[in-house]
Enzyme design. Structure first.
Site, PDB file in Angstrom:
ATOM      1  CB  SER A   9      -1.563   3.336   7.775  1.00 61.41           C
ATOM      2  OG  SER A   9      -1.168   2.279   8.627  1.00 61.41           O
ATOM      3  CG  HIS A  34      -2.345   0.957   4.147  1.00 64.90           C
ATOM      4  ND1 HIS A  34      -2.083   0.474   2.883  1.00 64.90           N
ATOM      5  CD2 HIS A  34      -1.241   0.660   4.894  1.00 64.90           C
ATOM      6  CE1 HIS A  34      -0.874  -0.070   2.854  1.00 64.90           C
ATOM      7  NE2 HIS A  34      -0.347   0.020   4.073  1.00 64.90           N
ATOM      8  CG  ASP A  36       0.322  -1.197   7.497  1.00 66.71           C
ATOM      9  OD1 ASP A  36       0.747  -1.445   6.358  1.00 66.71           O
ATOM     10  OD2 ASP A  36       0.128  -0.037   7.910  1.00 66.71           O
ATOM     11  CG  MET A  38       3.385  -5.414  10.258  1.00 68.99           C
ATOM     12  SD  MET A  38       4.304  -4.125  11.104  1.00 68.99           S
ATOM     13  CE  MET A  38       3.693  -2.668  10.244  1.00 68.99           C
ATOM     14  CG  HIS A  67       1.435  -3.268   3.167  1.00 64.56           C
ATOM     15  ND1 HIS A  67       2.151  -2.214   3.712  1.00 64.56           N
ATOM     16  CD2 HIS A  67       2.345  -4.059   2.555  1.00 64.56           C
ATOM     17  CE1 HIS A  67       3.430  -2.357   3.437  1.00 64.56           C
ATOM     18  NE2 HIS A  67       3.579  -3.483   2.743  1.00 64.56           N
ATOM     19  CG  MET A  69       4.753  -5.350   5.470  1.00 61.43           C
ATOM     20  SD  MET A  69       4.608  -3.859   6.476  1.00 61.43           S
ATOM     21  CE  MET A  69       2.832  -3.799   6.659  1.00 61.43           C
ATOM     22  CG  MET A 141       7.334  -0.698   1.558  1.00 57.62           C
ATOM     23  SD  MET A 141       5.836  -0.210   2.425  1.00 57.62           S
ATOM     24  CE  MET A 141       6.464   0.532   3.933  1.00 57.62           C
ATOM     25  CG  ASP A 179       2.913   2.209   3.461  1.00 55.52           C
ATOM     26  OD1 ASP A 179       2.861   3.039   4.385  1.00 55.52           O
ATOM     27  OD2 ASP A 179       2.637   0.999   3.601  1.00 55.52           O
TER      28      ASP A 179
HETATM   29  C1  DX5 Z   1       4.940   0.621   7.788  1.00 58.06           C
HETATM   30  C2  DX5 Z   1       3.525   0.544   7.272  1.00 58.06           C
HETATM   31  C3  DX5 Z   1       2.908   1.847   7.021  1.00 58.06           C
HETATM   32  C4  DX5 Z   1       2.798   2.767   8.199  1.00 58.06           C
HETATM   33  C5  DX5 Z   1       2.923   4.178   7.669  1.00 58.06           C
HETATM   34  O1  DX5 Z   1       5.517  -0.619   7.661  1.00 58.06           O
HETATM   35  O2  DX5 Z   1       3.477  -0.206   6.067  1.00 58.06           O
HETATM   36  O3  DX5 Z   1       1.628   1.678   6.392  1.00 58.06           O
HETATM   37  O4  DX5 Z   1       1.599   2.646   8.901  1.00 58.06           O
HETATM   38  O5  DX5 Z   1       2.963   5.044   8.745  1.00 58.06           O
HETATM   39  P1  DX5 Z   1       3.427   6.565   8.607  1.00 58.06           P
HETATM   40  O6  DX5 Z   1       2.489   7.218   7.649  1.00 58.06           O
HETATM   41  O7  DX5 Z   1       3.313   7.079  10.000  1.00 58.06           O
HETATM   42  O8  DX5 Z   1       4.851   6.534   8.103  1.00 58.06           O
HETATM   43 ZN    ZN Z   2       1.589  -0.302   4.844  1.00 58.14          ZN
END
Ligand code: DX5
Ligand code: ZN
Length: 222
Positions: A9, A34, A36, A38, A67, A69, A141, A179
């Site tokens: 990620s 990955h 993310d 948001m 991903h 969110m 998750m 994740d």
């Molecule tokens: C959190 C993200 C993850 C995050 C994971 O909402 O979806 O992808 O980057 O980070 P670690 O591996 O540090 O928990």
């Molecule tokens: Zn993620």
């Protein structure tokens, strides 16, 4: 068992050293990246837009595992598909009902992408079981979405076990991705439960990137 895939990620990438870290990532043994997204509403954090994805896509041959969110997955799935996503995973909690979920998966597939659906730690898996044929990936998750660096919630593996059993019984080509809070130890638990894709942010980027990815790839054997 499918081949194990690591999807680092880039939320945890050190943005003062982007090109150096990206180069290391490209040569780390990771197959996916990955990404993310948001929106500051679905989760209390704000990250990347589509132009950033376009930039990463130009600079890396890895599969873009996006991903989202966000409160409006219908809009953003299309935006990120157009920007070069290979996989778009949205949250079941962000769509009205299971019909809307299936409709969005079909839309992503019709645009040439792979469709993923994600479940927060306390969302049951039941609603997804009858529609697994419509999906390419389920993302479990193992932390509350929003931030990297949180601790792994082991109870989420119960959902992985149920999904793996169902996927194997029905012989479906569906990836099972996890994740949040993945390190060498939790990776092993996730693989044993049936995951074939591991997302890892802080674990990979807070050490030598290749060493981090390789140690996750070896987690299954140790
Ligand atoms: C959190 C993200 C993850 C995050 C994971 O909402 O979806 O992808 O980057 O980070 P670690 O591996 O540090 O928990
Ligand atoms: Zn993620």
């Amino acid at each position: 068992m499918q081949e194990l895939i690591i999807s680092p990620s880039i939320l945890s990438l050190d943005y003062s050293k982007v090109s150096e870290q990206l180069d290391a990532l490209n040569h780390s043994g990771a197959k996916w990246m990955h990404f993310d997204v948001m929106d500051g509403h679905f989760v209390p954090n704000l990250t990347f837009g589509p132009d950033i994805l376009k930039g990463f896509k130009k600079a890396s041959p890895l599969v873009m595992d996006v991903h989202i969110m966000v409160d409006d997955p219908q809009m953003f799935a299309e935006v990120f598909m157009k920007a070069g996503a290979d996989i778009v995973t949205f949250h079941l909690e962000a769509v009205e009902n299971i019909d809307a979920c299936v409709k969005l998966c079909r839309k992503i597939r019709s645009m040439g992408g792979k469709a993923g659906v994600s479940l927060k730690p306390n969302t049951p898996v039941d609603a997804l079981l009858p529609v697994l044929e419509e999906l390419d990936l389920v993302l479990i998750m193992s932390v509350e979405p929003g931030f990297g660096g949180q601790s792994f919630m082991a109870h989420t593996l119960e959902k992985v076990i149920i999904l793996r059993q169902e996927i194997s019984q029905r012989n479906l080509p569906v990836h099972l991705e996890i994740d949040g809070g993945i390190n060498r130890n939790t990776a092993k638990q996730a693989i044993l439960a049936g995951c074939d894709v591991l997302v890892a942010g802080s674990y990979v980027f807070k050490q030598d990137i290749r060493t981090g990815v390789q140690s996750l790839l070896c987690a299954a054997q140790s």
